[in-house]
Scaffold this motif. Structure first.
Motif, PDB file in Angstrom:
ATOM      1  N   GLY A  92     -14.750 -16.317 -31.937  1.00 26.59           N
ATOM      2  CA  GLY A  92     -14.022 -15.727 -33.046  1.00 26.59           C
ATOM      3  C   GLY A  92     -12.822 -14.906 -32.624  1.00 26.59           C
ATOM      4  N   LEU A  93     -12.851 -14.346 -31.396  1.00 28.83           N
ATOM      5  CA  LEU A  93     -11.764 -13.489 -30.937  1.00 28.83           C
ATOM      6  C   LEU A  93     -10.719 -14.230 -30.115  1.00 28.83           C
ATOM      7  N   ALA A  94     -11.185 -15.078 -29.210  1.00 28.20           N
ATOM      8  CA  ALA A  94     -10.251 -15.746 -28.283  1.00 28.20           C
ATOM      9  C   ALA A  94     -10.785 -17.119 -27.917  1.00 28.20           C
ATOM     10  N   PRO A  95     -10.758 -18.056 -28.880  1.00 28.41           N
ATOM     11  CA  PRO A  95     -11.383 -19.365 -28.639  1.00 28.41           C
ATOM     12  C   PRO A  95     -10.753 -20.149 -27.503  1.00 28.41           C
ATOM     13  N   ALA A  96      -9.483 -19.927 -27.218  1.00 28.81           N
ATOM     14  CA  ALA A  96      -8.807 -20.718 -26.188  1.00 28.81           C
ATOM     15  C   ALA A  96      -8.853 -20.060 -24.810  1.00 28.81           C
ATOM     16  N   THR A  97      -9.458 -18.888 -24.699  1.00 32.66           N
ATOM     17  CA  THR A  97      -9.459 -18.148 -23.441  1.00 32.66           C
ATOM     18  C   THR A  97     -10.683 -18.503 -22.608  1.00 32.66           C
ATOM     19  N   ASP A  98     -10.444 -18.870 -21.337  1.00 34.97           N
ATOM     20  CA  ASP A  98     -11.551 -19.055 -20.408  1.00 34.97           C
ATOM     21  C   ASP A  98     -12.045 -17.683 -19.985  1.00 34.97           C
ATOM     22  N   PHE A  99     -13.315 -17.451 -20.151  1.00 35.99           N
ATOM     23  CA  PHE A  99     -13.846 -16.109 -19.897  1.00 35.99           C
ATOM     24  C   PHE A  99     -15.295 -16.242 -19.482  1.00 35.99           C
ATOM     25  N   GLU A 100     -15.606 -15.749 -18.296  1.00 34.22           N
ATOM     26  CA  GLU A 100     -16.958 -15.901 -17.762  1.00 34.22           C
ATOM     27  C   GLU A 100     -17.348 -14.648 -17.008  1.00 34.22           C
ATOM     28  N   ALA A 101     -18.631 -14.368 -16.973  1.00 36.75           N
ATOM     29  CA  ALA A 101     -19.147 -13.180 -16.296  1.00 36.75           C
ATOM     30  C   ALA A 101     -20.139 -13.585 -15.222  1.00 36.75           C
ATOM     31  N   VAL A 102     -20.245 -12.747 -14.215  1.00 39.41           N
ATOM     32  CA  VAL A 102     -21.312 -12.847 -13.224  1.00 39.41           C
ATOM     33  C   VAL A 102     -22.130 -11.572 -13.312  1.00 39.41           C
ATOM     34  N   ILE A 103     -23.439 -11.726 -13.361  1.00 33.50           N
ATOM     35  CA  ILE A 103     -24.368 -10.593 -13.378  1.00 33.50           C
ATOM     36  C   ILE A 103     -25.169 -10.630 -12.091  1.00 33.50           C
ATOM     37  N   VAL A 104     -25.373  -9.475 -11.486  1.00 35.68           N
ATOM     38  CA  VAL A 104     -26.188  -9.377 -10.285  1.00 35.68           C
ATOM     39  C   VAL A 104     -27.459  -8.609 -10.636  1.00 35.68           C
ATOM     40  N   GLY A 105     -28.593  -9.265 -10.528  1.00 36.52           N
ATOM     41  CA  GLY A 105     -29.866  -8.603 -10.777  1.00 36.52           C
ATOM     42  C   GLY A 105     -30.501  -9.008 -12.083  1.00 36.52           C
ATOM     43  N   ALA A 106     -31.764  -9.437 -12.033  1.00 31.37           N
ATOM     44  CA  ALA A 106     -32.490  -9.886 -13.223  1.00 31.37           C
ATOM     45  C   ALA A 106     -33.624  -8.935 -13.570  1.00 31.37           C
ATOM     46  N   GLY A 107     -33.338  -7.636 -13.429  1.00 28.51           N
ATOM     47  CA  GLY A 107     -34.281  -6.637 -13.914  1.00 28.51           C
ATOM     48  C   GLY A 107     -33.999  -6.307 -15.364  1.00 28.51           C
ATOM     49  N   MET A 108     -34.475  -5.143 -15.804  1.00 23.91           N
ATOM     50  CA  MET A 108     -34.335  -4.769 -17.208  1.00 23.91           C
ATOM     51  C   MET A 108     -32.877  -4.793 -17.659  1.00 23.91           C
ATOM     52  N   SER A 109     -31.967  -4.227 -16.852  1.00 22.76           N
ATOM     53  CA  SER A 109     -30.563  -4.142 -17.248  1.00 22.76           C
ATOM     54  C   SER A 109     -29.882  -5.503 -17.215  1.00 22.76           C
TER      55      SER A 109
END
Length: 951
Positions: free
Chosen positions: A446-463
């Motif tokens: 809805g905000l930026a359909p044409a923007t490539d945007f990806e995240a990396v998360i480190v750690g699969a605990g609660m946070s």
């Protein structure tokens, strides 16, 4: 690809039945076969209400709908049209599927039993679908209890009807449709497409069967091109509701379904499409037979959440059941029940504030020991009984959320001393089933359909799990790397005997994902780990985790505005790129082994409690435990019962927190209330959270005029010390020789408080246990030498010496702008703005970072939710404003940290010189949050762009 194993097995079973192909059957026989398959699908989840309603169509005909209202508060209404080639099928056949859709999406499902061909040919089904949609729109308040989004959905021929009514609603100014969900829909009468001609697709549905359906529904082949029969033939698809289109790999209808999705997209209609590989036509409705069916339902639930900006509870299977208890059983369940949370629940359900009588108000702090006399408590329980009995007799149907002013009055009745400024926080924390007030109310699409945007998360605990879930709700792609083989973080790594949470179980959950069936008041490690495993599966984030993969280096590429992240697994190293780098490694993940001379020379087994070696049999052994912190406090009583001789080496004793019910199970009465009284789970969890709003922060505050000392920092702190000293005196009354050793010489709350039910004292008083406080000189191959020169020979050494909590992100290498190394910048003194962002490291976000640990107030889960909310606000700003990255301004960071340091200096842990993991090597508290939780909540509610340089 080939069909999956479950589908192949099912087809083999059907083939062995010797039944003729569907197109060779009579209509009656085809319908009867569907009825015979019905029991194989199972009963499906329980609903709060299932109701049949007769409806009249435009042509004077009539049909019925069956509405399924889930046990959760309804957040949408889905009008669903079943498949079956407009010729076979019924709401009874689709009962199991409808129940699963209702439960997993948190929606009321209106299943439409439209008239079937050949008795009622085209356009009867279309007219019925139209009428059903209009009826649902007109009755949405009754169906959902509120004005909620309206969704149309269907599979196969039902998908055809959903697409048709969506277009007809547009053309006739009909009901507003928020979303159309089309599962392998019939969109065209052309049977010469690629997927029709592929022999690999002719399994459950064949071209011959499809001709049989069309011949019954619309014999005139020229009329089949009518857009009300073949929606793909419509000239204009613009302005239709957003769509989800699901297809199956081995399905003759695949090509036309995917072509319809393409046409919608060309018409600027937002479309999410997915082809389910290894699946055949019809798999979606076979929820009791094919695993792929529930995967598709969960996919739809997740996409509905993202598209409509709300999220049903991911623990939808833990809902209340209707009250069916007898009067006698009701009275028994209410005996001993906590009256304040029960009365607040009943006021919330009924809207009757007169229930909250002044003479029943809890005294002192919320749900404290002081309050009404026993006679008044009996009156209160009798009042609750009469209301619950009435609810039972009238049907304990979930009601709408009362107006905010009523909710505030209910809260204030239990917390008369709370300030009005706390009410928004408290109202947000009161989360009823199905709600998720901290979910992102936006999506990347809805905000930026044409923007490539990806995240990396480190750690699969609660946070890390929470961050992954929030990103998925916002439709942001992510990769989550976890160095271990499973989720859970500290709850996976710490599995020592006796390991359990020191927060009430019902308060140690995400606010939006409660668990109603905790078996223990303070649950053991395995139960907490199961909760996070369950969450990862049910929330759909586990599939996006790469396990046994460690992040070794992360570098911000200024020329690209991206993070380059090097990960290492058994297959070697590889590099991934991401716009966002979220570090959810926490504070308690690096075990601290003490720097004692000779530690490596010991020849027997030795291990840290966070790396417990269960292969070492302690039975009858001479065991040494070094350290008496929170972990050791839990495992010492168990080891004491196993060891032949136990030596406990203590540097500083801990202050106990008397909690007699630490090891107790959840009472049956509480379990019944949680699972039968609507909204009680929310108010009970709130009753656990609310007292911690202020907690004991006042008693931990330094009063310069007292004056403060290493005994106590204020008059209130001295009162607490006296109370706890009396408690220890009672615990060790029969062992006065131990009392001087276990009585701390520092102020209460300067170190972590330890929940105690008497088992620790009992362990120290055993004949086979010695508590040694002389200090350790060295470790030898045979044992431990204390400062008095005595060598204590032991067989096993266990280190209960905590964690290197201040060494955030260790041993990861992180490089930011201009080549700045994070460890060099910190130089052993970790700092971050709000504990989340660090100057020179754009788009890097820390969770459970510096100065976000809570000591004696608040909830670490609530803090984590606040941190992730703030991160999502940062990402929303980046996408909405078109920025590549954001970098915390040093002046904002430094001003904030100076303020935090001022606050910590005025708390016991900042004042006292006692050694503690609350402080780093510089003597500064880089772990603890010194202010109220309201302060942190306010600061993380909204991003101030002025605090950042936008790149």
């Amino acid at each position: 690809m080939t069909l999956d194993a479950a589908t192949t097995q099912l087809l083999a079973q059907l083939a062995s039945s010797d039944a003729p192909p569907l197109h060779q059957m009579s209509v009656a026989d085809a319908r009867a076969m569907g009825e015979r398959l019905r029991p194989l699908l199972g009963a499906g989840p329980a609903m709060y209400e299932v109701r049949d309603t007769a409806i009249s169509a435009e042509d004077g005909g009539s049909f019925s709908v069956r509405s399924y209202r889930p046990l959760a508060r309804t957040t949408a209404v889905i009008v669903y049209f079943h498949g079956g080639g407009w010729t076979v099928g019924s709401v009874s056949n689709m009962d199991t599927l409808a129940r699963h859709i209702a439960e997993r999406t948190g929606s009321t499902v209106v299943s439409v039993d439209y008239r079937l061909a050949p008795e009622h040919r085209f356009p009867s089904a279309v007219l019925d679908a139209d009428a059903a949609l209009r009826w649902a729109a007109a009755n949405i308040q009754e169906l959902a209890g509120a004005e909620v989004p309206l969704v149309v959905a269907g599979d196969s021929a039902g998908g055809n009807l959903a697409a048709v009514v969506a277009r007809r609603a547009r053309d006739t100014a009909g009901p507003s449709i928020a979303l159309q969900v089309l599962v392998y829909p019939v969109t065209d009468c052309d049977m010469t497409t690629e997927s029709y001609l592929d022999p690999a697709n002719q399994v459950m549905l064949t071209p011959d069967t499809m001709r049989w359906f069309w011949d019954h529904y619309l014999p005139d082949q020229r009329a089949r091109t009518d857009p009300d029969a073949s929606p793909l033939r419509a000239e204009n698809l613009a302005g239709l509701p957003p769509a989800m289109v699901i297809t199956a790999e081995h399905d003759p209808l695949r090509t036309e379904g995917e072509e319809y999705a393409r046409r919608l997209s060309e018409a600027s209609v937002p479309v999410v499409s997915r082809r389910f590989d290894s699946q055949m036509h019809g798999f979606f409705s076979m929820v009791g037979l094919l695993p792929g069916a529930l995967e598709a339902v969960d996919f739809i639930a997740a996409e509905i959440s993202a598209q409509l900006g709300w999220s049903p509870s991911v623990f939808a299977h833990l809902r209340v059941s209707p009250i069916e208890a007898s009067d006698e059983e009701l009275r028994a369940f209410l005996t001993g029940a906590e009256l304040p949370s029960l009365l607040q629940t009943l006021a919330y359900i009924t809207g009757d504030l007169s229930i909250l009588r002044d003479d029943l108000r809890p005294g002192g702090s919320l749900f404290g020991d002081a309050g009404p006399t026993q006679d008044k408590l009996d009156e209160g329980h009798e009042l609750a009984f009469s209301i619950l009995r009435r609810l039972r007799d009238e049907g304990s149907r979930p009601t709408d959320r009362p107006p905010d002013d009523v909710v505030r009055e209910i809260i204030l009745w239990g917390m008369p001393d709370v300030g009005a400024d706390y009410l928004p926080l408290l109202t947000e924390e009161l989360v009823v089933a199905g709600d998720d007030p901290r979910a992102p109310g936006w999506t990347k699409e809805g905000l930026a359909p044409a923007t490539d945007f990806e995240a990396v998360i480190v750690g699969a605990g609660m946070s890390g799990l929470l961050a992954a879930y929030r990103l998925s709700q916002a439709g942001i792609r992510y990769q989550l790397f976890e160095k271990n083989s499973d989720v859970g973080g500290t709850w996976l790594e710490n599995h020592y005997p006796g390991c359990r949470v020191d927060v009430a179980s019902h308060n140690y959950t995400y606010s939006f994902a409660p668990r109603l069936d905790w078996p223990e008041q303070f649950s053991r490690q395995g139960l907490i780990l199961d909760y996070f495993r369950d969450f990862a599966e049910t929330a759909g984030v586990r599939r996006d985790i790469t396990f046994e993969t460690e992040v070794v280096r992360a570098t911000f590429r200024e020329d690209l505005g991206l993070w380059e992240i090097v990960v290492r697994s058994a297959q070697g190293e590889r590099t991934v790129r991401a716009n966002v780098f979220i570090c959810a490694t926490g504070q308690l993940n690096q075990p601290n082994l003490p720097d004692i001379p000779g530690r490596a020379t010991f020849t027997g087994p030795s291990f840290h409690s966070a790396r417990w070696d269960h292969d070492v049999d302690l039975t009858g052994k001479r065991v040494a435990i070094i350290g008496t912190g929170a972990s050791a406090f839990q495992f010492i009583p168990i080891v004491a019962k196993q060891a032949g001789r136990l030596l406990v080496f203590q540097r500083n004793p801990g202050w106990p927190m008397p909690t007699p019910h630490t090891h107790d199970p959840i009472p049956d009465s509480l379990r019944w209330l949680l699972t039968h009284v609507p909204y009680y789970a929310a108010w009970y969890r709130f009753s656990l959270f609310a007292p911690a709003v202020h907690g004991a922060l006042e008693a931990a505050t330094v009063d310069p005029d007292y004056p403060p000392s290493e005994r106590a920092v204020s008059a209130l702190n001295e009162q607490l010390r006296a109370m706890l000293t009396d408690y220890l005196g009672e615990q060790f009354e029969d062992r006065p020789d131990l009392l001087p050793k276990v009585l701390p010489s520092y102020p209460p709350m300067a170190k972590r408080m330890l929940r105690d039910n008497g088992t620790y004292a009992a362990a120290l008083k055993r004949e086979n246990v010695d508590l040694l406080t002389d200090g350790i000189q060295q470790i030898t191959p045979r044992g431990i030498v204390t400062m008095d020169g005595v060598e204590h020979e032991v067989d096993v050494i266990i280190y209960g010496t905590g964690f290197r909590a201040s060494e955030f992100l260790t041993p990861m290498e992180v490089v930011g702008r201009n080549g700045v190394d994070l460890n060099t910048q910190w130089n052993g003194d970790s700092r971050a703005y709000l504990g989340i962002t660090v100057p020179h490291f754009p788009n890097m976000f820390l969770l459970y970072g510096p100065n976000t640990n809570l000591v004696i107030h608040g909830s670490i889960v609530m803090f984590t939710e606040c941190e992730v909310f703030y991160v999502m606000e940062c990402l929303r700003h980046l996408l909405a404003e078109g920025h590549r990255a954001m970098d915390c301004r040093p002046e904002a960071h430094d001003r904030y940290n100076a303020w935090v340091d001022e606050g910590n200096a005025l708390r016991t842990w900042g004042y006292s010189k006692v050694s503690s993991w609350y402080k780093n090597a510089t003597g500064r508290s880089s772990q603890n949050w010194p202010y109220s939780i309201l302060e942190f909540w306010n600061r993380t509610r909204q991003l101030d762009p002025a605090d950042y340089e936008m790149l």
